[in-house]
Every structure is written in structure tokens, then in C-alpha cells.
Design an enzyme around this catalytic site. Structure first.
Site, PDB file in Angstrom:
ATOM      1  NE  ARG A 163      -1.758  -3.879  -0.640  1.00  0.00           N
ATOM      2  CZ  ARG A 163      -1.934  -4.924  -1.448  1.00  0.00           C
ATOM      3  NH1 ARG A 163      -2.796  -5.870  -1.108  1.00  0.00           N
ATOM      4  NH2 ARG A 163      -1.255  -5.055  -2.544  1.00  0.00           N
ATOM      5  CB  SER A 238       1.892   0.911  -2.891  1.00  0.00           C
ATOM      6  OG  SER A 238       2.446   0.039  -3.834  1.00  0.00           O
ATOM      7  CD  GLU A 334      -0.661  -0.308   0.296  1.00  0.00           C
ATOM      8  OE1 GLU A 334      -1.182  -0.164  -0.829  1.00  0.00           O
ATOM      9  OE2 GLU A 334       0.291  -1.057   0.496  1.00  0.00           O
TER      10      GLU A 334
HETATM   11  C1  FAD Z   1       9.875  -0.931  -0.977  1.00  0.00           C
HETATM   12  C2  FAD Z   1       8.573  -1.398  -0.365  1.00  0.00           C
HETATM   13  C3  FAD Z   1       7.765  -2.285  -1.058  1.00  0.00           C
HETATM   14  C4  FAD Z   1       6.548  -2.724  -0.507  1.00  0.00           C
HETATM   15  N1  FAD Z   1       5.783  -3.593  -1.222  1.00  0.00           N
HETATM   16  C5  FAD Z   1       4.601  -4.016  -0.721  1.00  0.00           C
HETATM   17  C6  FAD Z   1       3.790  -4.935  -1.463  1.00  0.00           C
HETATM   18  O1  FAD Z   1       4.124  -5.374  -2.544  1.00  0.00           O
HETATM   19  N2  FAD Z   1       2.608  -5.319  -0.916  1.00  0.00           N
HETATM   20  C7  FAD Z   1       2.191  -4.881   0.324  1.00  0.00           C
HETATM   21  O2  FAD Z   1       1.110  -5.285   0.755  1.00  0.00           O
HETATM   22  N3  FAD Z   1       2.955  -4.014   1.036  1.00  0.00           N
HETATM   23  C8  FAD Z   1       4.130  -3.580   0.552  1.00  0.00           C
HETATM   24  N4  FAD Z   1       4.907  -2.699   1.274  1.00  0.00           N
HETATM   25  C9  FAD Z   1       4.411  -2.200   2.564  1.00  0.00           C
HETATM   26  C10 FAD Z   1       4.967  -2.943   3.814  1.00  0.00           C
HETATM   27  O3  FAD Z   1       6.162  -3.600   3.510  1.00  0.00           O
HETATM   28  C11 FAD Z   1       3.973  -3.962   4.380  1.00  0.00           C
HETATM   29  O4  FAD Z   1       2.772  -3.323   4.710  1.00  0.00           O
HETATM   30  C12 FAD Z   1       4.538  -4.682   5.604  1.00  0.00           C
HETATM   31  O5  FAD Z   1       3.662  -5.734   5.988  1.00  0.00           O
HETATM   32  C13 FAD Z   1       4.725  -3.760   6.795  1.00  0.00           C
HETATM   33  O6  FAD Z   1       5.422  -4.504   7.778  1.00  0.00           O
HETATM   34  P1  FAD Z   1       6.262  -3.794   8.899  1.00  0.00           P
HETATM   35  O7  FAD Z   1       6.705  -4.851   9.850  1.00  0.00           O
HETATM   36  O8  FAD Z   1       7.295  -2.960   8.318  1.00  0.00           O
HETATM   37  O9  FAD Z   1       5.128  -2.902   9.583  1.00  0.00           O
HETATM   38  P2  FAD Z   1       5.319  -1.496  10.307  1.00  0.00           P
HETATM   39  O10 FAD Z   1       5.542  -0.439   9.283  1.00  0.00           O
HETATM   40  O11 FAD Z   1       6.293  -1.613  11.398  1.00  0.00           O
HETATM   41  O12 FAD Z   1       3.862  -1.309  10.927  1.00  0.00           O
HETATM   42  C14 FAD Z   1       2.737  -1.116  10.103  1.00  0.00           C
HETATM   43  C15 FAD Z   1       1.513  -0.960  11.007  1.00  0.00           C
HETATM   44  O13 FAD Z   1       1.276  -2.162  11.704  1.00  0.00           O
HETATM   45  C16 FAD Z   1       1.389  -1.975  13.122  1.00  0.00           C
HETATM   46  N5  FAD Z   1       2.086  -3.183  13.608  1.00  0.00           N
HETATM   47  C17 FAD Z   1       3.273  -3.665  13.173  1.00  0.00           C
HETATM   48  N6  FAD Z   1       3.553  -4.818  13.782  1.00  0.00           N
HETATM   49  C18 FAD Z   1       2.537  -5.065  14.627  1.00  0.00           C
HETATM   50  C19 FAD Z   1       2.244  -6.103  15.571  1.00  0.00           C
HETATM   51  N7  FAD Z   1       3.068  -7.136  15.756  1.00  0.00           N
HETATM   52  N8  FAD Z   1       1.100  -6.037  16.297  1.00  0.00           N
HETATM   53  C20 FAD Z   1       0.256  -4.989  16.122  1.00  0.00           C
HETATM   54  N9  FAD Z   1       0.464  -3.973  15.255  1.00  0.00           N
HETATM   55  C21 FAD Z   1       1.589  -4.018  14.525  1.00  0.00           C
HETATM   56  C22 FAD Z   1       2.175  -0.683  13.300  1.00  0.00           C
HETATM   57  O14 FAD Z   1       1.833  -0.062  14.512  1.00  0.00           O
HETATM   58  C23 FAD Z   1       1.704   0.104  12.089  1.00  0.00           C
HETATM   59  O15 FAD Z   1       0.454   0.697  12.331  1.00  0.00           O
HETATM   60  C24 FAD Z   1       6.138  -2.260   0.766  1.00  0.00           C
HETATM   61  C25 FAD Z   1       6.972  -1.367   1.469  1.00  0.00           C
HETATM   62  C26 FAD Z   1       8.178  -0.947   0.912  1.00  0.00           C
HETATM   63  C27 FAD Z   1       9.066  -0.028   1.699  1.00  0.00           C
END
Ligand code: FAD
Length: 338
Positions: A163, A238, A334
């Protein structure tokens, strides 16, 4: 690009925290970022980037520009025994995984049903069911906010860990990720079914030689049965990382709790499920005001009733303090807080 003013970010965050953005931009292409750099360089350098908002909690209405990453496109760069794909940051992760399954490209099937967008996948090296995205990433295309130009960062230079990546620590806020290059198999896929739950369900379904599509279907079913849907119960998945402790610390804990689940990282380090610690400490299903720990998943914090980011932050701090007191272990979040 599309400029927006005074919008609520609630619908852009799976934790559904209701904060207002004074200025936001929907970024639809790489050229949009170049354009923003020319006209609003300072604002761009301070900007808050949001992908799918599934790993982000915002504690106060952001003053800075908010970038909503919407760049679309999946391009086959090269295809032989393996396929090289360039995927734009705004593509939803689920859409990308489904595209791979439909085209029989292997490598990301265990990562099905993870919310969010492709651009954020390298940030914390998303992982699930024995697979981490780092194993399929070749390079990450970024816009460098110090030079104002595009660049490619190789897998090695991303310094991926559990992570973790440079984007979350040393290079935090230095880059906007605009695309990710994946190298996937087109045949002879490596099927990863080491997780007991996955094996069990494949067996129940009478599948003995699973295809990548079978693995994905099983993982999706397991996840749907275990994890709350953010649309119904706002959450970020998580909330804490699984702590990795030294063998000595683990040996003492094991003497106190012989049933403690654990995974050996190497000869010196042991990983303990944070969910087990939280459940053991009595937090599972516990609710305080508008926030609580999910009743089935001790690792998931749920925003039950319109809590703000600070309530969620404080609740997580209480858990961390209690785990430290009871087990001597420092939990690490996380989820990203802004
Ligand atoms: C129900 C649920 C289940 C999940 N299961 C998992 C799992 O099994 N495994 C896992 O690893 N994660 C899991 N996650 C966490 C999450 O889905 C991941 O971390 C996902 O990759 C986040 O993507 P996002 O586009 O929503 O990021 P965001 O929440 O929009 O951003 C996360 C971070 O990245 C930055 N960011 C986003 N996009 C960019 C970009 N293009 N350039 C620079 N910075 C950026 C943001 O500023 C922020 O700091 C889960 C979340 C939920 C709600």
C-alpha cells in the site's frame, strides 16, 4: 475541460463527507492540464486531485483548486504474447478490469470490484486476494508539477511496497498521474488462487481449472458478500493497513493470544490483520455518534449519518490509541486525509 464553482464534493467521495469546493475543474484530457499550467500554474501546483474519491476523507472545505480526473481512453500499445496497454487516469478501475476480462487479458482479475479510478491505482499499489497492481504496471505517466512537463516513471522508480509508492510519500503532491501502462498476459495466464475463500468457492462451483474470468467472478462474489457498498453505507474500504511487526514483538503477542492470525513477511517480519486487532479490542460493530465500525468488517469505518471529516478522523484516532494501549501496536491509516 469544465470549470465548476461552489460545488459539494459529497457525490465525489465514497465516504460522502459534505464539503464544498470553491473552484473545481473536470480534467478531460492531458491538454487540459497543459492549459491549466499555462494560465493557473500556482493553483495547479496546490491543487487537490480526486479520482473516484474512494480512499480520501476531506476534513474542511478545500480552498485550493480541485481537479476531478476524467481523462478517458484505453489504448493497445503493443500486442504479442503479452499486451501493453496505456490506460488514462480517469477510467474507472472496474471498467478497466472488465475490459481486460472481455479481451482475455490476464493479471488484474483478482483486483475486480475495487472502487476508484486507474490513476489512483499506483498511489497506494492497490491489492487484493494475493495480487498487487505493481506486478502488472510497466510505467506511470505523470505531469510533473515542478517542471510543467509530462514524464514517465518506471515501475522500479515508483518504489512500490505494501500500500505504498513514491506518489504517497517522497513525491507526494509532485505529480498528477495522467495514465498507467500495464503489461498483461494474453494466454497462459498465471492463475492466483492462494486465498482459502477463493479456493473454497471455486470448489463449490465445481471449477477445477479456473480461467481468469472464473477467478474474477468468485472474487467479485466474495467481496460483495463481505464489504458494504459505499452507496448504501458510505465508507473507504479498509481504513487501516495491516501492521507489520518484528518477530520478537509477534512472539510476545502470540504467547498472549495463541489464536492470533499472522502471515510471515520474511524471517524478521510478521504481518497481522488489523481487522483482527480491532475486533479483539471490541470495536467491531461499535458506533459513536454518526461514525462506527462496520458490524461485519472490523477494518471498515462507516459514515452512518452525515459525519464530517473531523468526526471520522477523531474516531479513527480513538481506535489507534486503543490498539496501541491493548497490543502495543501502532496502526497506520490506509485512507488519505486532506
Ligand atoms: C468498498 C471499498 C473497497 C476497497 N477495496 C480495496 C482493496 O481491496 N484494495 C485496495 O488496495 N484498496 C481498496 N479500496 C481503496 C480504494 O478503492 C483504492 O485505494 C483506489 O485505488 C482509490 O482510487 P480513487 O480513484 O478513488 O482515489 P481517490 O480516493 O480519489 O484518491 C486517493 C489519493 O490519490 C490521489 N490521487 C487520485 N488520483 C490521482 C491522480 N490521477 N494523480 C495524482 N494523485 C491522485 C488523491 O489526491 C488521494 O490522495 C477500497 C475502497 C472501498 C470504498
Amino acid at each position: 475541460m469544465q470549470f465548476l464553482k461552489n460545488i459539494s464534493l459529497k457525490e465525489y467521495l465514497t465516504m460522502q463527507v459534505d464539503v464544498q469546493a470553491r473552484k473545481a475543474v473536470k480534467v478531460l484530457s492531458e491538454a487540459d492540464i497543459e492549459q491549466l499550467w499555462k494560465v493557473y500554474r500556482h493553483e495547479l501546483q496546490q491543487a487537490l486531485v480526486i479520482g473516484g474519491g474512494s480512499n480520501l476523507v476531506i476534513t474542511a472545505s478545500p480552498d485550493q483548486l480541485v481537479l476531478l480526473m476524467e481523462i478517458q481512453g484505453i489504448e493497445v500499445v503493443h500486442k504479442e504474447k503479452k499486451v501493453l496497454l496505456q490506460v488514462a487516469a480517469g477510467v474507472t478501475w472496474q471498467h478497466f478490469v472488465e475490459y481486460c476480462l472481455n479481451n482475455n487479458y490476464g493479471g488484474v482479475e483478482n483486483l475486480i470490484s475495487i472502487p476508484g479510478k486507474v490513476g489512483a491505482a499506483p498511489m497506494q499499489n492497490i491489492g487484493a486476494y494475493g495480487v498487487e497492481v505493481k506486478d502488472t504496471i510497466q510505467r506511470v505517466k505523470v505531469f510533473d508539477l515542478t517542471t510543467g512537463g509530462f514524464d514517465w516513471i518506471t515501475n522500479e522508480d515508483c518504489h512500490f511496497g505494501y500500500r505504498e509508492s513514491i506518489f504517497k510519500n517522497v513525491a507526494k503532491d509532485k505529480y498528477i498521474i495522467v495514465a498507467v501502462e500495464f503489461l498483461l498476459t494474453t494466454s497462459d495466464h498465471t492463475i492466483k488462487v492462494s486465498y482459502g475463500d477463493v479456493q473454497k468457492m471455486l470448489f463449490e462451483r465445481n471449477i477445477h481449472e479456473p480461467r481468469i474470468q472464473d477467478v474474477a467472478a468468485v472474487v467479485a462474489a466474495i467481496r460483495a458478500s463481505k464489504l458494504p457498498d459505499p452507496k448504501e453505507l458510505p465508507n473507504c474500504g479498509s481504513f487501516f493497513k495491516n501492521p507489520i511487526v518484528g518477530v520478537e514483538v509477534f512472539t510476545k503477542l502470540h504467547a498472549r493470544y495463541p489464536e492470533i492470525p499472522h502471515y510471515s513477511v520474511d524471517t524478521e517480519w510478521v504481518k497481522i490483520p488489523a481487522g483482527w486487532l480491532i475486533e479483539k479490542a471490541g470495536w467491531k460493530g461499535l458506533r459513536k455518534g454518526k461514525v462506527g465500525v462496520h458490524e461485519k468488517q472490523a477494518l471498515v469505518i462507516v459514515n452512518y449519518d452525515g459525519a464530517d471529516g473531523n468526526e471520522i478522523l477523531n474516531f479513527s484516532k480513538e481506535i489507534m490509541k486503543d490498539i496501541k494501549q491493548k497490543f502495543g501496536i501502532e496502526l497506520e491509516r490506509e485512507v488519505n486525509f486532506v
